[in-house]
Design a protein around this motif. Structure first.
Motif, mmCIF file in Angstrom:
data_model
loop_
_atom_site.group_PDB
_atom_site.id
_atom_site.type_symbol
_atom_site.label_atom_id
_atom_site.label_comp_id
_atom_site.label_asym_id
_atom_site.label_seq_id
_atom_site.Cartn_x
_atom_site.Cartn_y
_atom_site.Cartn_z
ATOM 1 N N TYR A 1 0.634 5.878 -3.218
ATOM 2 C CA TYR A 1 0.056 4.745 -2.489
ATOM 3 C C TYR A 1 -0.890 3.993 -3.424
ATOM 4 O O TYR A 1 -1.308 4.512 -4.465
ATOM 5 C CB TYR A 1 -0.655 5.179 -1.211
ATOM 6 C CG TYR A 1 -1.708 6.262 -1.376
ATOM 7 C CD1 TYR A 1 -2.941 6.003 -1.979
ATOM 8 C CD2 TYR A 1 -1.480 7.553 -0.907
ATOM 9 C CE1 TYR A 1 -3.897 6.993 -2.118
ATOM 10 C CE2 TYR A 1 -2.426 8.554 -1.041
ATOM 11 C CZ TYR A 1 -3.641 8.261 -1.642
ATOM 12 O OH TYR A 1 -4.579 9.247 -1.788
ATOM 13 N N ARG A 2 -1.224 2.759 -3.059
ATOM 14 C CA ARG A 2 -2.039 1.901 -3.913
ATOM 15 C C ARG A 2 -3.277 1.429 -3.160
ATOM 16 O O ARG A 2 -3.191 0.587 -2.279
ATOM 17 C CB ARG A 2 -1.215 0.701 -4.378
ATOM 18 C CG ARG A 2 0.012 1.078 -5.197
ATOM 19 C CD ARG A 2 0.829 -0.159 -5.534
ATOM 20 N NE ARG A 2 2.028 0.194 -6.282
ATOM 21 C CZ ARG A 2 2.968 -0.685 -6.629
ATOM 22 N NH1 ARG A 2 2.832 -1.963 -6.289
ATOM 23 N NH2 ARG A 2 4.032 -0.289 -7.300
ATOM 24 N N SER B 1 0.808 -1.223 0.000
ATOM 25 C CA SER B 1 0.000 0.000 0.000
ATOM 26 C C SER B 1 0.838 1.268 0.000
ATOM 27 O O SER B 1 0.550 2.221 -0.727
ATOM 28 C CB SER B 1 -0.930 0.015 1.219
ATOM 29 O OG SER B 1 -1.736 -1.144 1.264
ATOM 30 N N SER C 1 -5.664 -0.286 -4.404
ATOM 31 C CA SER C 1 -5.944 -1.676 -4.786
ATOM 32 C C SER C 1 -5.223 -2.649 -3.861
ATOM 33 O O SER C 1 -5.766 -3.697 -3.489
ATOM 34 C CB SER C 1 -5.524 -1.927 -6.236
ATOM 35 O OG SER C 1 -4.128 -1.726 -6.411
ATOM 36 N N GLN C 2 -4.001 -2.306 -3.452
ATOM 37 C CA GLN C 2 -3.247 -3.164 -2.545
ATOM 38 C C GLN C 2 -3.806 -3.099 -1.118
ATOM 39 O O GLN C 2 -3.744 -4.082 -0.380
ATOM 40 C CB GLN C 2 -1.778 -2.759 -2.544
ATOM 41 C CG GLN C 2 -1.039 -3.083 -3.835
ATOM 42 C CD GLN C 2 -0.951 -4.587 -4.065
ATOM 43 O OE1 GLN C 2 -0.584 -5.341 -3.179
ATOM 44 N NE2 GLN C 2 -1.297 -5.013 -5.272
ATOM 45 N N GLU D 1 4.557 1.149 0.286
ATOM 46 C CA GLU D 1 5.955 0.840 -0.061
ATOM 47 C C GLU D 1 6.905 0.924 1.138
ATOM 48 O O GLU D 1 8.056 1.343 1.007
ATOM 49 C CB GLU D 1 6.440 1.720 -1.220
ATOM 50 C CG GLU D 1 5.654 1.470 -2.506
ATOM 51 C CD GLU D 1 6.264 2.144 -3.718
ATOM 52 O OE1 GLU D 1 7.254 2.878 -3.575
ATOM 53 O OE2 GLU D 1 5.738 1.911 -4.827
#
Length: 257
Positions: free
Chosen positions: A90-91, A8, A93-94, A10
């Motif tokens: 940031y992600r 999300s 999806s993660q 890193e």
């Protein structure tokens, strides 16, 4: 939780330890060591290569049957408002893939991690991406005095973006809040006033403590000290000597993974 932080925001695993059924994994964005790392060149190297970075320790006990948080729910306690990180990206999806509960994501993201720790992500840059922990505070005067006695100093509120809270991608400093930190570029605490001094906040059991490394006045073999702030947030003090020994031990174990 480890995959959530890595995917999300890193985060990187910086060290690891194993004692019986308990595994501890520290994640952050740079070296924790108190000295300047070998190879760091001022004005040339990235700040991510400098020492003194904050980290999040994820503790897992294979024999424990306690379930302080069930994924998908709100945080189990409200004394911790959120931990804020300022990262290049940031992600979402993660976050969803790794069992995070995304509360909102309009310009910045608020998410409850799979362990039950609320987090806020800002797309931006800050010397240490783990910027601060925000604490819901009924008695601002008592809490400010508590952290000042620990050596925290009221600082200018940190922003990860040049707009400094003037746009939708990073909120402005909350009204009447107080930001304190040991130094300008270190991780700090943001005290957020509740609506009333009579408001009762509930401890979030997934946060064991904020760990502070200190230089004892007499010996590096000083015992670890433990306190609680006025909101029942645990504070643990680890001497520089013990901390450096812990770094060496966990680094050795991490290298064996």
């Amino acid at each position: 939780m480890i995959k959530f932080l890595e995917g999300s925001f890193e985060f990187k695993v910086v060290r690891k330890s194993q004692l019986g059924s308990v595994t501890q994994t520290w994640l952050g964005f740079g070296p924790e060591q108190l000295s300047v790392p070998d190879g760091f060149v001022a004005g040339v190297s990235s700040f991510a290569e400098y020492g003194g970075h904050a980290s999040i320790c994820v503790r897992y006990d294979a024999k424990s049957t306690d379930v302080p948080y069930r994924k998908g729910e709100n945080a189990p306690g409200d004394n911790i408002a959120f931990v804020q990180v300022g990262v290049p990206g940031y992600r979402i999806s993660q976050m969803v893939k790794n069992d995070g509960n995304v509360l909102d994501a309009y310009g910045f993201v608020n998410v409850v991690s799979p362990s039950g720790l609320p987090m806020r992500g800002i797309v931006g840059i800050w010397p240490d991406p783990v910027m601060f922990i925000a604490i819901n505070t009924p008695d601002m005067a008592a809490s400010r005095a508590f952290y000042q006695q620990l050596g925290f100093v009221e600082q200018e509120y940190p922003y990860a973006r040049p707009s400094k809270g003037a746009g939708q991608f990073e909120p402005a400093q909350p009204p009447k809040s107080v930001y304190l930190a040991p130094a300008r570029n270190s991780m700090g605490v943001l005290l957020l006033p509740t609506k009333s001094k009579k408001t009762k906040v509930t401890p979030n059991p997934v946060l064991r403590s904020l760990n502070i490394v200190y230089t004892p006045s007499e010996s590096d073999d000083a015992a670890e000290l433990q306190l609680q702030d006025p909101q029942n947030v645990g504070i643990s003090f680890v001497s520089t000597g013990k901390f450096e020994k812990q770094l060496e031990t966990s680094k050795v174990m991490a290298s064996k993974q």
